[in-house]
Scaffold this active site. Sequence first.
Site, short mmCIF file in Angstrom:
data_model
loop_
_atom_site.label_atom_id
_atom_site.label_comp_id
_atom_site.label_asym_id
_atom_site.label_seq_id
_atom_site.Cartn_x
_atom_site.Cartn_y
_atom_site.Cartn_z
N ASP A 1 0.83 -1.34 -0.13
CA ASP A 1 -0.06 0.13 0.05
C ASP A 1 0.85 1.16 0.14
O ASP A 1 0.23 2.22 0.34
CB ASP A 1 -1.02 0.08 1.26
N LYS B 1 2.62 2.31 -4.88
CA LYS B 1 3.20 1.75 -6.25
C LYS B 1 2.40 2.07 -7.58
O LYS B 1 3.13 2.28 -8.53
CB LYS B 1 3.40 0.25 -6.28
N GLY C 1 -3.78 -4.51 -4.52
CA GLY C 1 -4.67 -3.64 -5.35
C GLY C 1 -3.84 -2.30 -5.59
O GLY C 1 -2.95 -1.81 -4.73
N HIS C 2 -4.00 -1.86 -6.95
CA HIS C 2 -3.04 -0.53 -7.33
C HIS C 2 -4.31 0.49 -7.86
O HIS C 2 -5.01 0.15 -8.62
CB HIS C 2 -2.14 -0.95 -8.51
N GLN D 1 2.02 -6.20 -3.28
CA GLN D 1 2.32 -6.09 -1.87
C GLN D 1 3.65 -5.36 -1.42
O GLN D 1 4.14 -4.51 -2.15
CB GLN D 1 2.50 -7.71 -1.18
#
Length: 430
Positions: free
Chosen positions: A13, A16, A40-41, A224
């Site tokens: 988180d 990225k 998640g991005h 991650q």
Amino acid sequence: MANVVVVGAQWGDEGKGKIVDWLSERADIICRFQGGHNAGHTLVIDGAVFKLNALPSGVVRGGKLSVIGNGVVLDPWHLVQEIATIREQGVEITPETLMIAENTPLILPIHGELDRARESANNVAKIGTTGRGIGPAYEDKVGRRSVRVADLADDATLEARVDRALVHHNALRNGLGLEAVDRDALIAKLREIAPQILRFAAPVWKVLNEQRKAGKRILFEGAQGALLDIDFGTYPYVTSSNVIAGQAATGVGIGPGSVDFVLGIVKAYTTRVGEGPFPSELHDADGQRLGERGREFGTVTGRKRRCGWFDAALLRQTCATSGVNGIALTKLDVLDGFETLKICVGYDLDGERLDYLPTAADRQARCKPIYEEMPGWSESTEGARSWAELPANAIKYVRRVEELIECPVAMLSTSPEREDTILVTDPFAD
């Protein structure tokens, strides 16, 4: 031409997505090399918000090849839905813009069922899994019972792979009180989804090696963060794959000598989702303020993230294990307005000072943070695009971070917007 690996250097988180998107403009190929759709991005481009899980961040940029490597575990049904969602936002995804490694293991419905059943039955110490089947899919890969992308092309092979997997899974399900898997229904679902996945399948290792020799710039994108690495993270509260930069090579089938620069993405403070140790975690008004200002809720799960002061000792560790050449410091603007800031510089373990977090879980649990205090700043850093626009104390904070982690800041992010970035060192420079 330089090739760049981007890794999260904390517990994930770190932002990225924005950094990869910023770099992708200069790259020709963007590769996901590990993880699954539990990561998640979030990208913000011209005011439009794109939330990606399985797809590489480069898919929203035209003229780029995006690659899902063999180090990823892939839920084919989720991928098809994600492609449909992105298409509704005006982004077309074709075999010319997306490639999936033929040897990528698949996440099957039985993996998610097993993941959730085991987590709910665990009364000792919950890992905090997202329940999406990532761990069980990696277990099957190592156990040599995966169904892989290439297997979808041949009925006999597909049936043999499913039968091998079910010998293992039905035994586990029986012990957990779950019904046996409907073999024929599972095979039917795989046959139905197969054409939608196989159209993107390719020998990624071959294509990437050819493209590298042709001078194309490759950006390797991890999911991650390094502190969730299966070997070097806070085990067992980790993900099921290697997250550190060394995985970029094996996760797509390209030699480690092809990596020229490792960029670690780091928040100006520290967060964590789920269970596990977190020495600098705050349970006070400062922690609440960080969470609210940083909008600290998981992209995938919506879970509130735990927040704490910047942990330089932990980051120094991950910079070493990933061979980080420079960091991208994100969310500096969240610290605006704090009168005093703290940085964790080491730990007190039963009276002994340590400059690293020990491996043993019981020792980790007893580590107390040792803080160094710095004056904060009242001015806003949000949207700054040059050092001249930053308050003096903000610059001092960044410089102190560099000293403590023994790694330079290559990029500085001051808002979710792509252009609100200060470039210090170009990772793609030859």
